[in-house]
Enzyme design. Structure first.
Site, PDB file in Angstrom:
ATOM      1  N   ILE A   1       0.394  -1.462   0.328  1.00 24.21           N
ATOM      2  CA  ILE A   1      -0.427  -0.169   0.003  1.00 24.21           C
ATOM      3  C   ILE A   1       1.244   1.225   0.054  1.00 24.21           C
ATOM      4  O   ILE A   1      -0.084   1.886   0.246  1.00 24.21           O
ATOM      5  CB  ILE A   1      -1.294   0.516   0.839  1.00 24.21           C
ATOM      6  CG1 ILE A   1      -0.525  -0.268   2.735  1.00 24.21           C
ATOM      7  CG2 ILE A   1      -1.923  -0.832   1.117  1.00 24.21           C
ATOM      8  CD1 ILE A   1      -0.956   0.115   3.937  1.00 24.21           C
ATOM      9  N   GLY A   2       1.684   1.209  -0.420  1.00 22.27           N
ATOM     10  CA  GLY A   2       2.964   2.374   0.348  1.00 22.27           C
ATOM     11  C   GLY A   2       4.798   1.995   0.054  1.00 22.27           C
ATOM     12  O   GLY A   2       4.886   0.597   0.303  1.00 22.27           O
TER      13      GLY A   2
ATOM     14  N   GLY B   1       8.305   3.488   1.157  1.00 24.23           N
ATOM     15  CA  GLY B   1       9.142   5.345   1.896  1.00 24.23           C
ATOM     16  C   GLY B   1      10.435   4.973   1.850  1.00 24.23           C
ATOM     17  O   GLY B   1      11.221   3.792   1.191  1.00 24.23           O
TER      18      GLY B   1
ATOM     19  N   GLY C   1      11.702   1.746   2.870  1.00 29.64           N
ATOM     20  CA  GLY C   1      10.951   0.211   3.154  1.00 29.64           C
ATOM     21  C   GLY C   1       9.569   0.101   2.388  1.00 29.64           C
ATOM     22  O   GLY C   1       9.191   1.348   2.462  1.00 29.64           O
ATOM     23  N   LYS C   2       8.908  -0.986   1.775  1.00 32.91           N
ATOM     24  CA  LYS C   2       7.744  -1.224   1.325  1.00 32.91           C
ATOM     25  C   LYS C   2       6.370  -1.339   2.953  1.00 32.91           C
ATOM     26  O   LYS C   2       7.329  -1.929   3.755  1.00 32.91           O
ATOM     27  CB  LYS C   2       6.751  -2.164   0.458  1.00 32.91           C
ATOM     28  CG  LYS C   2       8.102  -1.391  -1.175  1.00 32.91           C
ATOM     29  CD  LYS C   2       7.594  -2.878  -1.681  1.00 32.91           C
ATOM     30  CE  LYS C   2       8.271  -2.500  -3.415  1.00 32.91           C
ATOM     31  NZ  LYS C   2       7.622  -3.996  -4.111  1.00 32.91           N
ATOM     32  N   VAL C   3       5.214  -0.670   2.603  1.00 31.95           N
ATOM     33  CA  VAL C   3       4.665  -1.159   3.066  1.00 31.95           C
ATOM     34  C   VAL C   3       3.521  -1.899   2.625  1.00 31.95           C
ATOM     35  O   VAL C   3       2.655  -1.805   1.232  1.00 31.95           O
ATOM     36  CB  VAL C   3       3.869   0.373   3.769  1.00 31.95           C
ATOM     37  CG1 VAL C   3       2.704   0.082   4.790  1.00 31.95           C
ATOM     38  CG2 VAL C   3       4.545   1.300   4.432  1.00 31.95           C
TER      39      VAL C   3
ATOM     40  N   LYS D   1       5.223  -2.896   7.514  1.00 29.75           N
ATOM     41  CA  LYS D   1       6.369  -2.272   6.794  1.00 29.75           C
ATOM     42  C   LYS D   1       8.347  -3.122   7.213  1.00 29.75           C
ATOM     43  O   LYS D   1       8.667  -3.421   7.866  1.00 29.75           O
ATOM     44  CB  LYS D   1       6.766  -0.735   7.696  1.00 29.75           C
ATOM     45  CG  LYS D   1       8.458   0.131   6.916  1.00 29.75           C
ATOM     46  CD  LYS D   1       8.449   1.493   8.308  1.00 29.75           C
ATOM     47  CE  LYS D   1       8.255   3.013   6.829  1.00 29.75           C
ATOM     48  NZ  LYS D   1       8.175   3.628   7.313  1.00 29.75           N
TER      49      LYS D   1
ATOM     50  N   ASP E   1      11.323  14.116  11.304  1.00 29.96           N
ATOM     51  CA  ASP E   1      10.816  13.946  10.206  1.00 29.96           C
ATOM     52  C   ASP E   1       9.432  14.516   9.971  1.00 29.96           C
ATOM     53  O   ASP E   1       8.235  13.062   8.894  1.00 29.96           O
ATOM     54  CB  ASP E   1      11.180  12.271   9.537  1.00 29.96           C
ATOM     55  CG  ASP E   1      11.108  12.985   7.701  1.00 29.96           C
ATOM     56  OD1 ASP E   1      11.139  13.420   7.573  1.00 29.96           O
ATOM     57  OD2 ASP E   1      11.587  11.927   7.155  1.00 29.96           O
TER      58      ASP E   1
END
Ligand SMILES: *[C@@H]1O[C@H](CO)[C@@H](O)[C@H](O)[C@H]1NC(C)=O
Ligand SMILES: *[C@@H]1O[C@H](CO)[C@@H](O)[C@H](O)[C@H]1NC(C)=O
Ligand SMILES: *[C@@H]1O[C@H](CO)[C@@H](O)[C@H](O)[C@H]1NC(C)=O
Ligand SMILES: *[C@@H]1O[C@H](CO)[C@@H](O)[C@H](O)[C@H]1NC(C)=O
Ligand SMILES: *[C@@H]1O[C@H](CO)[C@@H](O)[C@H](O)[C@H]1NC(C)=O
Length: 945
Positions: free
Chosen positions: A681-682, A684, A687-689, A703, A804
């Site tokens: 679903i995403g 970053g 990493g990937k989520v 994640k 962040d």
């Protein structure tokens, strides 16, 4: 361009048309009206609202010109200005240059809710036809011009909410001898609420025969209420509260039979209240609170059956509860506290379907708390404390699901606390102290998750404190002193992180040791454990209680050295006296020798230290991932000695837990089909989520980190464990919950709470989602982020800096509540690498000082928060505008110009003001000097106010 041209054409056209109309009608006066308005406009600051007040084309030879189409101007069919209505427009300037003599036909002048200053000019009396004059809620000052007496047609005069001084001149009112000729003879509504008027109420006010509403509340009036008011028989609303009026209520007031509202609270009125007041059949509000009245309350106060609000609190009323209250079903709010009223609680009151607030505290009422009270289901506040009420607490009371505050203290109540007390789920204040309640404290008390104040002191309670008390995590003050409670103090008391004012368990029979976990109560100011049977040593963790200013441990069986905590340096010897063998370096205690307190030494040695602890975090991280409880492998630091094992078996909450279970690992792989992209679903920087729906239906966001973490390597890193522990324990409604971490040779992943609506950045990018985020919701988003950051900065020890903050890292749940995510974890990726220190946040959000220094402080988050706020209000990242925003926003009217154009601008002035304040707050966060930026705690507090 074409658009502008179109506008010009239409303006020119309508101007021409108006000129034509004027020529046809051959009106008189309208030219001077337009000129008067234009010359007034010329004296005002430039403001958009007056934009279409423009002169006809300059080269037009015809002098005729009509203002009838101008904003806020209404004319009659003959073209005369009859109404000037510029209410709610943020209008600035004065009306001193408004040429009133040019508006002989004006009927309405409505300028309420603006920012007008200066005085009300004397020539306002020229508006001899005026019927409504509303200048309320501005900043007018000076005195009321006497010429107002000329306004014989005015039926409503409202000057409320201004800084007007100088009193009410009797000459404004009709002359008693010649009442039909002079003064404000037509007035129905005379409104002077919230002014600085001062002076007495002139008796001439009684000559206003048509008066329906008189509001002079909060206007610094003194002296008596003039008896002549009894002549204003049309009066329906009489509001004189919040002044310094003295003397009695004139008996003639009983002539005002049409009264619906009589509000006299907060004055210095004395004497008895004319009993006839109660016979008014239309009375809805009777407010007599905070005066010096004595005698009885009018018995027929609810004769008309319409009474909604009845307050007589804080007087010296005696005698019975008014008999008509028993069947007064219309009651909404009743405050009779702090008098000397007598009566029977179970006989003098009935069932009230609409009653929300009932305060009878500190009177002399007897009788029982009858089951009937359970039927007034809208009650949010019920206080009958400080009377002589007997009997038990009926179970029916537990049906009051909206009850937020229940105070039965200082009566003669007996029997046990109802087991189902947890049903009162809205309760935030529960006071039953100083009664004769017996039996145990029911375990159901733990269901009161909104409870902030709990006082059960001075009763006959027995048994131990149910450990469920630890679930009342909003408690600010807990007082169980002076009972017969025994057993050990449950360690879960240490979970009451919000505790602030008081934890008082004194004068009971508690035994065993003082739980180490009390050290987590970092906000607690007063701790009283005196007069019990507590033994063992004083836990070292006391020194973590940073706010503690009063401690009393006297009259116990404590021994061993006092820990090295500041509080003990400022304590009095009597706070430790009468124990078994306490020693320490403070006055009044023996010095410790090497042989003192063998027990204490050992136990201190056993303490497992947790480095990072957050307010509101739960140390027992229970993770029911699949419905079956997941195996959690408890990891212990390597230097753990053997004798500590039993502690861990007892699930000592000071141990550190994190994911390493194979089952979790397997389940996650199953739910994501081995991290199949279809569940992604995403993506970053770290990493990937993936969306992982477990068999039990629970959904998590997983994640998977790009770089594999070497788990054996990490196990050596104590700080890593502490970090994971801190992050899993961080529990705040605006922080995405990290459920756990798993790492092996194949994968490393973090398991988070799933946020249905994705990131704030995504929502703002999508027009439909952005529209859903209306102004109130956006303000809530900002508040949520502020609270989360305040929590990380100020409630976690040591503070956690997010580093962040950006709209990508603010995730939205299904109810559109903001949750900040993704902090602290990045540094695990390469524990030894310098990536972290060189990381300077996301471009466009990072504080300017990060360009030249590596000193990452909380103030970097504050800066990023400022950018985020501007982004939320503008609907997009401000980009380069950020450097100019300070200068751009000198005028608060400019705020409207930068608000997200996809949303309609807020209508209410209050909402506009709120957005202006939020924007100013953002600007203060964007100060180049980090020291000049406010703290997140003050920001969060400011937003709450
Ligand atoms: C009162 O009104 C009359 C016209 O009705 C006017 O001539 C007079 O100047 C006004 N007085 C004041 C004080 O404005
Ligand atoms: C009330 O009005 C009557 C006439 O209607 C008058 O005689 C009396 O003086 C007035 N009372 C007061 C207190 O002004
Ligand atoms: C209220 O009245 C009493 C006398 O009745 C007087 O002593 C006191 O100063 C008054 N208080 C105020 C605020 O006017
Ligand atoms: C009664 O008092 C409450 C609280 O002050 C207020 O919100 C409510 O509007 C009042 N009721 C009426 C009819 O004015
Ligand atoms: C209770 O309040 C509702 C809504 O305001 C109103 O319609 C109803 O008449 C009230 N009930 C009584 C008994 O006054």
């Amino acid at each position: 361009m074409a658009n502008q041209l179109g506008k010009l054409v239409s303006i020119a056209f309508s101007a021409a048309w108006l000129i034509l109309v004027d020529l046809l009608k051959i009106t008189t006066g309208s030219t001077t009206e337009a000129e008067a308005l234009l010359s007034w406009k010329a004296t005002l600051p430039v403001q958009p609202i007056l934009q279409n007040w423009v002169a006809a084309a300059e080269n037009n030879s015809s002098p005729a010109q009509s203002p009838c189409g101008w904003h806020g101007i209404t004319c009659d069919s003959a073209g005369n200005v009859i109404e000037i209505n510029l209410a709610y427009n943020d209008l600035k300037g004065t009306i001193e240059n408004l040429g009133f003599s040019s508006f002989p036909k004006l009927l309405v002048l409505d300028l309420k809710y603006n920012k007008l200053t200066g005085s009300i000019p004397e020539n306002i009396g020229m508006l001899s036809k005026l019927r409504l004059l509303d200048l309320s809620t501005n900043s007018f000052d000076g005195t009321l011009p006497l010429s107002l007496a000329n306004l014989t047609q005015v039926y409503e005069l409202d000057v409320s909410g201004n800084n007007i001084v100088g009193g009410l001149d009797p000459r404004l009112f009709p002359d008693g001898a010649n009442p039909s000729k002079t003064g404000l003879i037509s007035i129905k509504n005379l409104l002077f609420t919230d002014t600085s008027l001062g002076g007495r109420i002139p008796s001439e006010i009684g000559n206003l025969k048509n008066l329906v509403k008189l509001a002079l509340d909060n206007s610094r009036l003194y002296g008596p209420i003039p008896p002549s008011l009894g002549n204003c028989t049309e009066l329906s609303i009489l509001m004189l509260s919040d002044n310094q009026l003295s003397g009695p209520i004139p008996p003639k007031i009983v002539s005002l039979r049409k009264l619906t509202v009589l509000s006299l609270f907060i004055n210095n009125l004395t004497g008895t209240v004319p009993q006839g007041i109660g016979n008014f059949s239309s009375l809805i509000i009777l407010n007599l609170a905070e005066n010096n009245f004595s005698g009885q309350l009018p018995p027929q106060v609810c004769k008309g059956g319409k009474l909604e609000n009845f307050t007589a609190a804080k007087n010296s009323f005696t005698g019975p509860i008014p008999v008509s209250l028993r069947n007064c079903q219309s009651l909404y709010r009743v405050r009779l506290e702090q008098n000397q009223l007598t009566g029977q609680l179970d006989q003098d009151f009935g069932v009230y379907p609409n009653l929300t607030y009932f305060d009878l505290s500190f009177n002399k009422v007897q009788g029982k708390l009858s089951p009937k009270w359970g039927a007034s289901k809208k009650l949010t506040f019920l206080n009958v404390g400080g009377n002589s009420i007997v009997g038990g607490i009926p179970d029916e009371i537990l049906q009051l699901r909206e009850l937020g505050e229940l105070d039965l203290s200082s009566n003669q109540l007996s029997g046990e606390l109802p087991e189902q007390i947890g049903n009162l789920s809205a309760l935030s204040v529960l006071r039953m102290n100083n009664n004769k309640l017996s039996g145990p404290i029911p375990a159901g008390i733990g269901m009161l998750s909104n409870l902030q104040y709990l006082d059960l002191s001075m009763n006959l309670l027995r048994g131990s404190i149910p450990y469920q008390i630890g679930d009342c995590f909003k408690l600010l003050s807990l007082n169980l002193s002076k009972n017969y409670l025994n057993g050990t103090i449950p360690y879960q008391t240490g979970n009451l992180f919000a505790l602030q004012a008081l934890l008082d368990l004194s004068y009971n029979s508690f035994s065993g040791e003082i739980p180490t976990q009390l050290g987590k109560l970092t906000n607690l100011i007063t701790l009283n454990l005196s007069h019990n049977n507590l033994s063992g040593s004083v836990p070292k963790s006391i020194k973590d209680m940073l706010s503690l200013s009063h401690i009393n441990l006297s009259y116990n069986r404590l021994e061993g050295p006092l820990p090295d905590a500041n509080i003990f340096n400022s304590s009095r010897p009597e706070d430790f006296s009468n124990n078994k063998g306490l020693c320490g370096n403070i006055q009044g205690l023996q010095h410790c020798t090497s042989t003192t307190g063998p027990g204490g030494r050992k136990k201190n040695h056993r303490t497992v230290i947790i480095v990072v602890s957050c307010l509101g975090s739960s140390l027992l991280v229970s993770m029911a991932l699949t419905g079956i409880l997941v195996h959690l492998n408890m990891k212990r630091s390597r230097n753990t000695s053997k004798e500590e094992e039993p502690t861990s078996k007892r699930e000592d909450p000071f141990s550190i837990w994190y994911f390493n279970g194979k089952i979790v690992y397997k389940d996650i792989l199953e739910a994501t089909m081995n991290f199949n992209d279809r569940y992604c679903i995403g993506e970053g920087a770290t990493g990937k989520v993936y969306r992982a729906e477990m068999q039990g239906g629970q959904v998590f966001a997983v994640k998977r980190l790009w770089s594999k973490v070497d788990s054996t390597e990490i196990e050596d890193t104590k700080s890593f464990k502490n970090e994971i522990a801190a992050l899993t324990e961080t529990r705040h409604r605006n922080i995405v919950k990290l459920h756990g971490f798993s790492s092996n040779r194949m994968h490393a992943f973090l398991v988070y709470e799933f946020m249905e609506r994705g990131s704030l950045a995504d929502m703002l990018r999508n027009d439909n989602a952005a529209m859903e985020l209306n102004w109130p919701k956006r303000v809530e988003v900002i508040k949520g982020v502020a609270h989360a950051l305040s929590y990380l900065h100020h409630d976690c020890v040591p503070p956690i800096i997010h580093r962040d903050i950006s709209s990508k890292n603010v995730l939205m749940c299904s109810s559109l509540e903001a949750h900040i995510s993704d902090f602290g974890t990045a540094r695990f990726l390469e524990p030894d690498a310098s990536i972290w220190t060189t990381f300077a946040g996301t471009y466009g959000y990072s504080a300017p000082e990060l360009a030249y220094t590596m000193a990452v402080t909380e103030k970097c988050d504050v800066y990023s928060f400022g950018v985020l706020v501007v982004e939320v209000l503008m609907g997009k990242h401000p980009g380069d505008l950020i450097s100019k925003i300070q200068t751009l926003l000198v005028e608060s009217s400019n705020v409207k110009d930068i608000l997200d154009p996809r949303l309609p601008p807020p209508k209410a002035k209050k909402s506009v003001d709120e957005l202006v304040l939020v924007m100013k707050l953002a600007v203060s966060c964007l100060q180049p000097n980090p020291l000049s930026r406010p703290t997140m705690r003050s920001i969060a507090q400011f937003l709450d106010d």
